[in-house]
Design a protein around this motif. Sequence first.
Motif, PDB file in Angstrom:
ATOM      1  N   ASP A 126       0.694  -1.275   0.087  1.00  0.00           N
ATOM      2  CA  ASP A 126       0.164  -0.009  -0.076  1.00  0.00           C
ATOM      3  C   ASP A 126       0.743   1.207  -0.038  1.00  0.00           C
ATOM      4  N   GLY A 127       2.044   1.146  -0.611  1.00  0.00           N
ATOM      5  CA  GLY A 127       2.777   2.262  -0.946  1.00  0.00           C
ATOM      6  C   GLY A 127       3.974   2.559  -0.012  1.00  0.00           C
ATOM      7  N   SER A 128       3.851   1.724   0.973  1.00  0.00           N
ATOM      8  CA  SER A 128       5.065   1.570   2.132  1.00  0.00           C
ATOM      9  C   SER A 128       6.186   0.930   1.553  1.00  0.00           C
ATOM     10  N   LEU A 129       7.264   1.428   1.045  1.00  0.00           N
ATOM     11  CA  LEU A 129       8.475   0.724   0.568  1.00  0.00           C
ATOM     12  C   LEU A 129       9.297   0.438   1.451  1.00  0.00           C
ATOM     13  N   MET A 130       9.510   1.081   2.641  1.00  0.00           N
ATOM     14  CA  MET A 130      10.581   0.723   3.463  1.00  0.00           C
ATOM     15  C   MET A 130      10.199   1.042   4.943  1.00  0.00           C
ATOM     16  N   PRO A 131      11.189   0.402   5.766  1.00  0.00           N
ATOM     17  CA  PRO A 131      10.388   0.689   7.428  1.00  0.00           C
ATOM     18  C   PRO A 131      10.335   2.330   7.703  1.00  0.00           C
ATOM     19  N   GLY A 132       9.198   2.222   8.329  1.00  0.00           N
ATOM     20  CA  GLY A 132       8.736   3.501   8.779  1.00  0.00           C
ATOM     21  C   GLY A 132       7.825   4.551   7.943  1.00  0.00           C
ATOM     22  N   MET A 133       8.005   4.126   6.563  1.00  0.00           N
ATOM     23  CA  MET A 133       6.938   4.668   5.689  1.00  0.00           C
ATOM     24  C   MET A 133       5.681   4.531   5.850  1.00  0.00           C
ATOM     25  N   ALA A 134       4.878   5.469   5.785  1.00  0.00           N
ATOM     26  CA  ALA A 134       3.236   5.539   6.120  1.00  0.00           C
ATOM     27  C   ALA A 134       2.780   4.799   4.588  1.00  0.00           C
ATOM     28  N   THR A 135       1.692   4.187   4.802  1.00  0.00           N
ATOM     29  CA  THR A 135       0.881   3.597   3.588  1.00  0.00           C
ATOM     30  C   THR A 135       0.155   4.804   2.983  1.00  0.00           C
ATOM     31  N   ASN A 136      -0.451   4.437   1.864  1.00  0.00           N
ATOM     32  CA  ASN A 136      -1.304   5.437   1.162  1.00  0.00           C
ATOM     33  C   ASN A 136      -2.819   5.540   2.074  1.00  0.00           C
ATOM     34  N   THR A 137      -3.152   4.778   2.597  1.00  0.00           N
ATOM     35  CA  THR A 137      -4.386   4.639   3.584  1.00  0.00           C
ATOM     36  C   THR A 137      -3.921   5.688   4.658  1.00  0.00           C
ATOM     37  N   GLU A 138      -2.877   5.415   5.120  1.00  0.00           N
ATOM     38  CA  GLU A 138      -2.623   6.426   6.590  1.00  0.00           C
ATOM     39  C   GLU A 138      -2.319   7.900   5.870  1.00  0.00           C
ATOM     40  N   LEU A 139      -1.937   7.938   4.667  1.00  0.00           N
ATOM     41  CA  LEU A 139      -1.781   9.408   4.195  1.00  0.00           C
ATOM     42  C   LEU A 139      -3.079   9.999   3.848  1.00  0.00           C
ATOM     43  N   LYS A 140      -3.998   9.177   3.329  1.00  0.00           N
ATOM     44  CA  LYS A 140      -5.359   9.492   3.157  1.00  0.00           C
ATOM     45  C   LYS A 140      -5.973   9.950   4.387  1.00  0.00           C
ATOM     46  N   LYS A 141      -5.861   9.150   5.474  1.00  0.00           N
ATOM     47  CA  LYS A 141      -6.500   9.399   6.605  1.00  0.00           C
ATOM     48  C   LYS A 141      -5.931  10.821   7.135  1.00  0.00           C
ATOM     49  N   LEU A 142      -4.625  10.834   7.328  1.00  0.00           N
ATOM     50  CA  LEU A 142      -4.069  12.238   7.669  1.00  0.00           C
ATOM     51  C   LEU A 142      -4.903  13.592   6.833  1.00  0.00           C
ATOM     52  N   GLN A 143      -4.831  13.195   5.553  1.00  0.00           N
ATOM     53  CA  GLN A 143      -5.463  14.458   4.755  1.00  0.00           C
ATOM     54  C   GLN A 143      -7.014  14.417   5.065  1.00  0.00           C
ATOM     55  N   SER A 144      -7.505  13.748   5.861  1.00  0.00           N
ATOM     56  CA  SER A 144      -8.875  13.654   6.235  1.00  0.00           C
ATOM     57  C   SER A 144      -9.204  14.467   7.333  1.00  0.00           C
ATOM     58  N   LEU A 145      -8.192  14.379   8.322  1.00  0.00           N
ATOM     59  CA  LEU A 145      -8.345  14.884   9.487  1.00  0.00           C
ATOM     60  C   LEU A 145      -7.856  16.373   9.782  1.00  0.00           C
ATOM     61  N   ASP A 146      -8.342  17.054  10.842  1.00  0.00           N
ATOM     62  CA  ASP A 146      -7.989  18.561  11.202  1.00  0.00           C
ATOM     63  C   ASP A 146      -7.643  18.457  12.634  1.00  0.00           C
ATOM     64  N   GLY A 147      -7.098  19.754  13.026  1.00  0.00           N
ATOM     65  CA  GLY A 147      -6.867  20.258  14.475  1.00  0.00           C
ATOM     66  C   GLY A 147      -6.170  19.154  15.142  1.00  0.00           C
ATOM     67  N   LYS A 148      -6.364  18.948  16.228  1.00  0.00           N
ATOM     68  CA  LYS A 148      -5.599  17.952  17.159  1.00  0.00           C
ATOM     69  C   LYS A 148      -5.562  16.498  16.572  1.00  0.00           C
ATOM     70  N   GLN A 149      -6.619  15.899  15.942  1.00  0.00           N
ATOM     71  CA  GLN A 149      -6.535  14.647  15.325  1.00  0.00           C
ATOM     72  C   GLN A 149      -5.372  14.402  14.303  1.00  0.00           C
ATOM     73  N   ALA A 150      -5.230  15.566  13.684  1.00  0.00           N
ATOM     74  CA  ALA A 150      -4.300  15.711  12.558  1.00  0.00           C
ATOM     75  C   ALA A 150      -3.052  15.722  13.116  1.00  0.00           C
ATOM     76  N   GLU A 151      -2.704  16.407  14.134  1.00  0.00           N
ATOM     77  CA  GLU A 151      -1.669  16.612  14.712  1.00  0.00           C
ATOM     78  C   GLU A 151      -1.109  15.186  15.327  1.00  0.00           C
ATOM     79  N   VAL A 152      -1.950  14.738  16.033  1.00  0.00           N
ATOM     80  CA  VAL A 152      -1.719  13.499  16.737  1.00  0.00           C
ATOM     81  C   VAL A 152      -1.029  12.274  15.428  1.00  0.00           C
ATOM     82  N   LEU A 153      -1.936  12.411  14.616  1.00  0.00           N
ATOM     83  CA  LEU A 153      -1.654  11.299  13.507  1.00  0.00           C
ATOM     84  C   LEU A 153      -0.200  11.516  12.680  1.00  0.00           C
ATOM     85  N   TYR A 154       0.147  12.708  12.527  1.00  0.00           N
ATOM     86  CA  TYR A 154       1.190  13.173  11.916  1.00  0.00           C
ATOM     87  C   TYR A 154       2.300  13.004  12.891  1.00  0.00           C
TER      88      TYR A 154
END
Length: 210
Positions: free
Chosen positions: A124-152
């Motif tokens: 899902d787009g995570s090519l190396m250790p530590g990399m986020a998946t495409n699903t995780e990136l889409k979730k980050l794009q969907s959040l705002d404020g404190k929720q976005a801060e925590v996930l980031y």
Amino acid sequence: MRRRHIGWIAGAAAAVLVAAGAVTYAVAEDSGDPGPKTPGAESADAGFARDMAVHHQQAVEMSYIVRDHTKNEEVRSLAYDIAQTQANQRGMLLGWLDLWGLPKVSAKPPMAWMGMGDMPERGDGSLMPGMATNTELKKLQSLDGKQAEVLYLQLMTDHHKGGIHMAEGCVAKCTVDVEKRLAQGMVDAQQSELQMMAQMLKERGAKPRS
């Protein structure tokens, strides 16, 4: 105090990057380099430059996402520093590949230069250790404020841990002195940022995912 610390990291990185042209020249001319003047295409030097350029690009992407999804100045400042530092380092890594006349992609899997080419991918787009998946990136794009801060902060914590592991691999295996020094600088800066992000997560009632 933390904002001053963030600024110090950015300032130190900027000082290194101001000399990027001289550093690039030094790769080819460093008489103290015990290894080959031009690394081979499958060397640790080339592998690290290729893989870390990809790894850094995602960190830049995540940082710009959170910048646009929170008004918290502390998180925005951290994200800006990470994005600027890693974008500039990525340019240096790709520039070295150009200088060496080496391809920016390899037929071998990521991390092969570290002896980890057979590791299972997260997919899902995570090519190396530590990399986020495409699903995780889409979730980050969907959040705002404190929720976005925590996930980031959680995603970037994982990202830094993977990046530190890779940079330590270059410190141990790379032969070009200036590249080894850059890798060690990445280790030092990202370890400091890990401590900072752990505190920022704690202040938001959260903690790293692992």
